[in-house]
Design an enzyme around this catalytic site. Sequence first.
Site, PDB file in Angstrom:
ATOM      1  N   ARG A   1      59.211  53.591  44.510  1.00  0.00           N
ATOM      2  CA  ARG A   1      58.280  54.022  43.464  1.00  0.00           C
ATOM      3  C   ARG A   1      56.987  54.563  44.043  1.00  0.00           C
ATOM      4  NH1 ARG A   1      59.150  52.074  38.097  1.00  0.00           N
ATOM      5  NH2 ARG A   1      60.996  50.758  37.933  1.00  0.00           N
TER       6      ARG A   1
ATOM      7  N   LYS B   1      53.456  44.018  34.731  1.00  0.00           N
ATOM      8  CA  LYS B   1      54.341  43.483  33.696  1.00  0.00           C
ATOM      9  C   LYS B   1      53.806  42.182  33.108  1.00  0.00           C
ATOM     10  CE  LYS B   1      57.358  46.752  33.512  1.00  0.00           C
ATOM     11  NZ  LYS B   1      57.309  47.680  32.360  1.00  0.00           N
TER      12      LYS B   1
ATOM     13  N   ASP C   1      54.627  54.248  30.130  1.00  0.00           N
ATOM     14  CA  ASP C   1      55.428  53.010  30.138  1.00  0.00           C
ATOM     15  C   ASP C   1      55.114  52.004  29.033  1.00  0.00           C
ATOM     16  OD1 ASP C   1      57.512  51.504  31.382  1.00  0.00           O
ATOM     17  OD2 ASP C   1      56.035  50.235  32.349  1.00  0.00           O
TER      18      ASP C   1
ATOM     19  N   SER D   1      63.542  50.580  32.382  1.00  0.00           N
ATOM     20  CA  SER D   1      63.333  51.291  33.633  1.00  0.00           C
ATOM     21  C   SER D   1      64.601  52.031  34.037  1.00  0.00           C
ATOM     22  CB  SER D   1      62.947  50.289  34.722  1.00  0.00           C
ATOM     23  OG  SER D   1      62.787  50.933  35.951  1.00  0.00           O
TER      24      SER D   1
ATOM     25  N   LYS E   1      61.951  57.378  30.850  1.00  0.00           N
ATOM     26  CA  LYS E   1      60.691  57.387  30.107  1.00  0.00           C
ATOM     27  C   LYS E   1      59.627  58.230  30.803  1.00  0.00           C
ATOM     28  CE  LYS E   1      59.563  53.095  29.842  1.00  0.00           C
ATOM     29  NZ  LYS E   1      60.485  52.709  30.929  1.00  0.00           N
ATOM     30  N   THR E   2      59.438  57.964  32.094  1.00  0.00           N
ATOM     31  CA  THR E   2      58.399  58.663  32.838  1.00  0.00           C
ATOM     32  C   THR E   2      58.712  60.147  32.950  1.00  0.00           C
ATOM     33  OG1 THR E   2      57.865  56.680  34.111  1.00  0.00           O
ATOM     34  CG2 THR E   2      57.186  58.792  35.038  1.00  0.00           C
TER      35      THR E   2
ATOM     36  N   ARG F   1      61.523  43.248  40.252  1.00  0.00           N
ATOM     37  CA  ARG F   1      61.036  42.071  39.538  1.00  0.00           C
ATOM     38  C   ARG F   1      61.971  40.882  39.727  1.00  0.00           C
ATOM     39  NH1 ARG F   1      61.944  42.424  34.874  1.00  0.00           N
ATOM     40  NH2 ARG F   1      62.930  44.468  34.664  1.00  0.00           N
TER      41      ARG F   1
ATOM     42  N   HIS G   1      57.499  49.049  24.788  1.00  0.00           N
ATOM     43  CA  HIS G   1      57.888  49.452  26.141  1.00  0.00           C
ATOM     44  C   HIS G   1      58.367  50.891  26.042  1.00  0.00           C
ATOM     45  CE1 HIS G   1      60.599  48.821  29.900  1.00  0.00           C
ATOM     46  NE2 HIS G   1      59.400  49.212  30.240  1.00  0.00           N
TER      47      HIS G   1
END
Length: 532
Positions: free
Chosen positions: A324, A200, A258, A239, A243-244, A60, A219
């Site tokens: 990713r 996003k 997410d 990130s 989390k994933t 990003r 988030h």
Amino acid sequence: MVIGQVNPAHTLENQGIKGLKSVHYNLLEPALIETALKRGEGTLGRGGTFLVTTGQHTGRSAKDKFVVETASVESTIWWENNPPMQPDAFDVLYDDVLEHMKGGEYYVQDLYGGADHAHRLDVRLVTELAWHNLFIRHLLRRPEAHEIARFVPEFTIINCPSFKADPKRHGCRSETVIALNFDRKLIVICGTAYAGENKKCVFTLLNYLLPEKGVMPMHCSANHAQGNPVDAAVFFGLSGTGKTTLSADPDRVLIGDDEHGWSERGTFNFEGGCYAKTISLSPEAEPEIYATTEKFGTVIENMVFDPYTKELDFEDDSLTANMRCAYPLHYISNASETALGGHPKNIIMLTCDAFGVLPPIARLTPAQAMYHFLSGFTSKVAGTERGVTEPEPTFSTCFGAPFMPRRPEVYGKLLQEKIAKHGATCWLVNTGWTGGAYGTGSRMPIKATRALLTAALDGSLNKAGFRKDPNFGFDVPESVQGVADILLDPRRTWENGDDYDAQAAKLVSMFADNFEQYVPYIDDDVKACAIG
């Protein structure tokens, strides 16, 4: 030329986007892959995956994101965190982008964010790249075929990587710009092919719109117990904090990985897919996510692969550490069909502590939970943003500052109210370093983290003996089955206890300095949690 299905009353021409050579509306995955291959946008991988690189931008562009400063949002935007763009500059940018698009071929997906239909946001994505259309079709939620005929977009996002912005002309910082205009219900993304900007932007929209409805945007990833949607858990974290990985527990049902909302009825996923980091991904540690890298339509972004066999290299980060894969949620076998869950019984705040100070898990009081939520301490991991090449300690309020258009206290207050009304046990989980800081210690063993989370979610951890952490005041378990006792006491994992104490004092001071900005806005019980 119009190709595909669309509400005839709401074509791009009806929106004033004219002069395009052709527009492909709501193409399905096979057609999008076929088109992207014909256009040379990427390579067909194993199992029918789509392999693509994004060029200069592999993360990003956080500093290039702007909110248009209009009267309707002037008093509600957190301007210190969201650089303003003047309306006149946006109008020039938008007109220039439309002129640039003339004669081109574009792809449209009409999708929505939010599994709870009472709070969903209908969004139109207009993309220059066919594979961006495939990506966002995975990541947002897909209307049924009969819904397309009457779909009316509330917001439109135009993504045109080939357009280079002019900072002087367009009131931005560089050739890359992500500009949100809440009045015109438009978002323009230019100068970057990194697909994550698309999702996003939708998250940012929902983060602004939902609090007015009493819905907490988060988030976080989320899951619930098998056969019991009421037993839900959410996992906050930036990130790279896990989390994933940690929400994809084969013994629980995955709600999403997410972005979620917490409404009056419970938890709901914003998305229809997952965008998982693949660096060092293994079939042993994360079999479900690993399997998606050979499933039809999965977008494989910025991964090195063998040009002959198309075999992926999960260790080669020469393109980026932020490699990713993007895939639909149903590719995870234990994913929820409804993407809905109850009010969270457990709230997990994930942090990646590069100092090696925090314990692998700690139990928080509601006031401590508010304190750590507003603090949002973690480490930016390599590749997530441009210029980040190794873990960088940071405070990202609400565990997602780049996507928060309102002031942090708005979200903190909502979370506080939700916890008070519905009750939840809150935990701080460190997936960062142990045995020393980054460069000396090692990453927290994922097996230990999973064992601790299992004990937290099944309630057995609450029955353990706890000690008060001398630095932060929260409760730390003294012994947990399946986890070495030494791991629960970070100081013992260091070769030199004095070195640990010095590092802990440094981190405590950083927390205290960061939290000063919130003191005027918070309750006394949260102020009492302030340290240092």
